[in-house]
Design a protein around this motif. Sequence first.
Motif: not given
Length: 206
Positions: A87-105
């Motif tokens: 999903v992070a890769r899908l967001a670039v570049p159509g929605v943003a120039d940069w995207c990251a996904v972080d989770v709490l583990e």
Amino acid sequence: PVDRVIREGQIVGIAEDTLLVTRDGQTRAIDDSAAPIRDGRGALVGTILVFRDVTGVRREERLRRFVAEATSELSSSLDYEHTLATVARLAVPGVADWCAVDVLEDGRIKRLGVAHADPARLELVREIERRYPSDPNADRGVPKVLRTGRSEFLPVIPPSAIEASARDAEHLTLIRKLDLRSYIAVPLKVRGQTFGVMSLANSESR
């Protein structure tokens, strides 16, 4: 388009991805067409160009496409780590120039995926992550969104925010190289509980 109208004598359109650049460097997506002007005898005497600013329309189209693709990806697999990284890769570049996904583990922030429109800047992002890992007690960014479950949005990132986020002079230099212009971090939730954050930023595309 004017030459085509004169040559063909009919209405013509320009490519759908045509952009106009304003004096201050901003871009505007336009929908346009050129049509012949004829006199009372039907002779071609000129052309008229019509431009419509469709920046908002194109942005909405990109967002709808992203949401559809992300929804499809999220429902296709139980492997949430792989899915969220995609999903992070899908967001670039159509929605943003940069995207990251972080989770709490286990009380720690884990980055599942990061994408950038510019491969060189992606390497810079990774270097910053290696040298300056997230502070779970930070009062801004991913840690804050994880704690509060509320989005953080900076439509224009002021220089003071960049400076405040840097831990030392070298960190500040690296962050400035990213040329971040605007930013949003949104919580990812399951049954009301925040388990992660998706961060999006714009830089060179403005």
